[in-house]
Design a protein around this motif. Structure first.
Motif, mmCIF file in Angstrom:
data_model
loop_
_atom_site.group_PDB
_atom_site.id
_atom_site.type_symbol
_atom_site.label_atom_id
_atom_site.label_comp_id
_atom_site.label_asym_id
_atom_site.label_seq_id
_atom_site.Cartn_x
_atom_site.Cartn_y
_atom_site.Cartn_z
ATOM 1 N N ALA A 73 -6.169 27.599 11.063
ATOM 2 C CA ALA A 73 -4.979 28.100 10.354
ATOM 3 C C ALA A 73 -3.844 27.108 10.564
ATOM 4 C CB ALA A 73 -4.597 29.479 10.873
ATOM 5 N N ILE A 74 -3.219 26.687 9.475
ATOM 6 C CA ILE A 74 -2.169 25.673 9.545
ATOM 7 C C ILE A 74 -0.991 26.128 10.410
ATOM 8 C CG2 ILE A 74 -0.718 26.202 7.541
ATOM 9 C CD1 ILE A 74 -1.187 23.246 6.685
ATOM 10 N N GLU A 75 -0.766 27.442 10.487
ATOM 11 C CA GLU A 75 0.361 27.945 11.277
ATOM 12 C C GLU A 75 0.183 27.670 12.772
ATOM 13 O OE1 GLU A 75 -1.241 31.233 13.552
ATOM 14 O OE2 GLU A 75 0.901 30.904 13.345
ATOM 15 N N GLU A 76 -1.041 27.428 13.235
ATOM 16 C CA GLU A 76 -1.242 27.084 14.649
ATOM 17 C C GLU A 76 -0.507 25.808 15.018
ATOM 18 O OE1 GLU A 76 -5.298 26.952 16.009
ATOM 19 O OE2 GLU A 76 -5.646 29.012 15.341
ATOM 20 N N PHE A 77 -0.396 24.908 14.066
ATOM 21 C CA PHE A 77 0.253 23.631 14.352
ATOM 22 C C PHE A 77 1.764 23.771 14.442
ATOM 23 C CE2 PHE A 77 -3.715 22.468 11.987
ATOM 24 C CZ PHE A 77 -4.443 22.172 13.128
ATOM 25 N N ASP A 78 2.307 24.864 13.910
ATOM 26 C CA ASP A 78 3.722 25.179 14.110
ATOM 27 C C ASP A 78 3.933 25.935 15.423
ATOM 28 O OD1 ASP A 78 4.660 24.000 11.746
ATOM 29 O OD2 ASP A 78 4.136 25.788 10.582
ATOM 30 N N ARG A 79 2.980 26.794 15.779
ATOM 31 C CA ARG A 79 3.106 27.596 17.001
ATOM 32 C C ARG A 79 2.876 26.777 18.268
ATOM 33 N NH1 ARG A 79 -1.030 31.900 17.096
ATOM 34 N NH2 ARG A 79 -0.120 32.344 19.116
ATOM 35 N N PHE A 80 1.978 25.813 18.205
ATOM 36 C CA PHE A 80 1.593 25.042 19.389
ATOM 37 C C PHE A 80 1.772 23.549 19.131
ATOM 38 C CE2 PHE A 80 -1.380 28.740 19.204
ATOM 39 C CZ PHE A 80 -0.857 29.450 20.279
ATOM 40 N N ASP A 81 2.057 22.809 20.186
ATOM 41 C CA ASP A 81 2.175 21.353 20.088
ATOM 42 C C ASP A 81 0.788 20.725 20.169
ATOM 43 O OD1 ASP A 81 4.931 21.484 19.852
ATOM 44 O OD2 ASP A 81 5.280 21.216 22.003
ATOM 45 N N LYS B 236 -0.008 5.342 14.578
ATOM 46 C CA LYS B 236 0.813 5.031 15.757
ATOM 47 C C LYS B 236 2.291 4.911 15.402
ATOM 48 C CE LYS B 236 -2.633 3.061 18.789
ATOM 49 N NZ LYS B 236 -3.040 1.883 19.591
ATOM 50 N N ALA B 237 2.613 4.808 14.116
ATOM 51 C CA ALA B 237 4.014 4.777 13.685
ATOM 52 C C ALA B 237 4.629 6.179 13.655
ATOM 53 C CB ALA B 237 4.134 4.123 12.311
ATOM 54 N N LEU B 238 3.801 7.221 13.695
ATOM 55 C CA LEU B 238 4.325 8.592 13.773
ATOM 56 C C LEU B 238 4.984 8.782 15.135
ATOM 57 C CD1 LEU B 238 1.282 10.448 12.210
ATOM 58 C CD2 LEU B 238 3.627 10.568 11.363
ATOM 59 N N PRO B 239 5.928 9.736 15.251
ATOM 60 C CA PRO B 239 6.551 9.977 16.556
ATOM 61 C C PRO B 239 5.472 10.262 17.612
ATOM 62 C CG PRO B 239 7.711 11.182 14.850
ATOM 63 C CD PRO B 239 6.476 10.607 14.206
ATOM 64 N N ARG B 240 5.594 9.574 18.731
ATOM 65 C CA ARG B 240 4.587 9.690 19.786
ATOM 66 C C ARG B 240 4.712 11.026 20.516
ATOM 67 N NH1 ARG B 240 1.588 5.211 22.061
ATOM 68 N NH2 ARG B 240 0.653 5.831 24.041
ATOM 69 N N ASP C 163 -2.247 10.809 24.628
ATOM 70 C CA ASP C 163 -1.167 10.250 23.824
ATOM 71 C C ASP C 163 -1.629 10.176 22.383
ATOM 72 O OD1 ASP C 163 1.122 9.361 25.621
ATOM 73 O OD2 ASP C 163 -0.617 8.521 26.664
ATOM 74 N N GLY C 164 -0.721 10.529 21.485
ATOM 75 C CA GLY C 164 -1.014 10.500 20.063
ATOM 76 C C GLY C 164 0.197 10.976 19.292
ATOM 77 N N PHE C 165 -0.031 11.872 18.342
ATOM 78 C CA PHE C 165 1.053 12.413 17.524
ATOM 79 C C PHE C 165 0.782 13.893 17.316
ATOM 80 C CE2 PHE C 165 -2.271 10.533 14.954
ATOM 81 C CZ PHE C 165 -2.598 11.546 14.071
ATOM 82 N N LEU C 166 1.820 14.634 16.974
ATOM 83 C CA LEU C 166 1.646 16.054 16.699
ATOM 84 C C LEU C 166 1.013 16.234 15.326
ATOM 85 C CD1 LEU C 166 5.027 17.538 17.998
ATOM 86 C CD2 LEU C 166 2.786 17.604 19.124
ATOM 87 N N MET C 167 0.055 17.142 15.252
ATOM 88 C CA MET C 167 -0.596 17.427 13.964
ATOM 89 C C MET C 167 0.446 17.848 12.934
ATOM 90 S SD MET C 167 -3.376 17.595 12.113
ATOM 91 C CE MET C 167 -4.910 17.940 12.985
ATOM 92 N N ARG C 168 1.442 18.636 13.348
ATOM 93 C CA ARG C 168 2.436 19.093 12.374
ATOM 94 C C ARG C 168 3.233 17.931 11.798
ATOM 95 N NH1 ARG C 168 4.449 22.188 16.767
ATOM 96 N NH2 ARG C 168 5.975 21.016 17.955
ATOM 97 N N ASP C 169 3.450 16.861 12.566
ATOM 98 C CA ASP C 169 4.157 15.691 12.028
ATOM 99 C C ASP C 169 3.323 15.011 10.940
ATOM 100 O OD1 ASP C 169 6.320 16.139 13.707
ATOM 101 O OD2 ASP C 169 5.739 14.604 15.166
ATOM 102 N N LEU C 170 2.016 14.920 11.155
ATOM 103 C CA LEU C 170 1.136 14.345 10.133
ATOM 104 C C LEU C 170 1.136 15.219 8.882
ATOM 105 C CD1 LEU C 170 -1.038 12.286 9.241
ATOM 106 C CD2 LEU C 170 -2.713 13.883 10.195
#
Length: 150
Positions: free
Chosen positions: A91-99, A39-43, A60-67
């Protein structure tokens, strides 16, 4: 002095463990998180329909890419695994392409293990037509407990 390669330790019950090709850890080669740490990650907030609920739901949560950034993920694939051992490679790149959100709340209520919680990977399916394909529905891992980076 704090070690920049070390995350602070979890101080309550762990809810997520990230292993594999990560450069920041806090427990025996893994990054272990309690809910307070997550929960300390950007919401992040996402309003979308799902394949398993009715109507538009607010997550509500956090973006996978932030983790993944926080743990210094250095791979091309994330294997997401649930409490029941369901697992899927993403594929890890999905987390950059999509929120993609890792949700801990739905419609303002904490997700609980008896109803998809405490963590659920949620794709922005209403914002991207391509994400309404059933192949993406399999990536919506509920009761998420482990991530393995390769």
């Amino acid at each position: 002095m704090d070690d920049p390669a070390r995350l602070p330790p979890a101080t309550s019950a762990p809810v997520l463990e990230v292993r594999g090709a990560v450069s920041r850890t806090n427990a025996d080669g893994a990054a272990v998180f309690d809910m307070e740490m997550l929960k300390a990650l950007p919401r992040a907030r996402l309003d979308t329909t799902t394949a398993v609920t009715d109507g538009i739901r607010r997550f509500d949560g956090f973006l996978m890419r932030d983790l993944l950034d926080l743990v210094g993920a250095q791979g091309t694939t994330v294997t997401a695994r649930a409490f029941n051992d369901y697992a899927i490679d993403i594929a890890i790149e999905e987390f950059d392409r999509f929120d993609v959100v890792v949700a801990y709340e739905m419609d303002g209520k904490a997700l609980v293990p008896s109803d998809k919680g405490p963590l659920w990977i949620v794709y922005p399916r209403d914002q991207h037509t391509e994400l309404r394909d059933i192949r993406y529905d399999y990536r919506w891992v509920w009761q998420l407990r482990w991530l393995e980076i390769e």
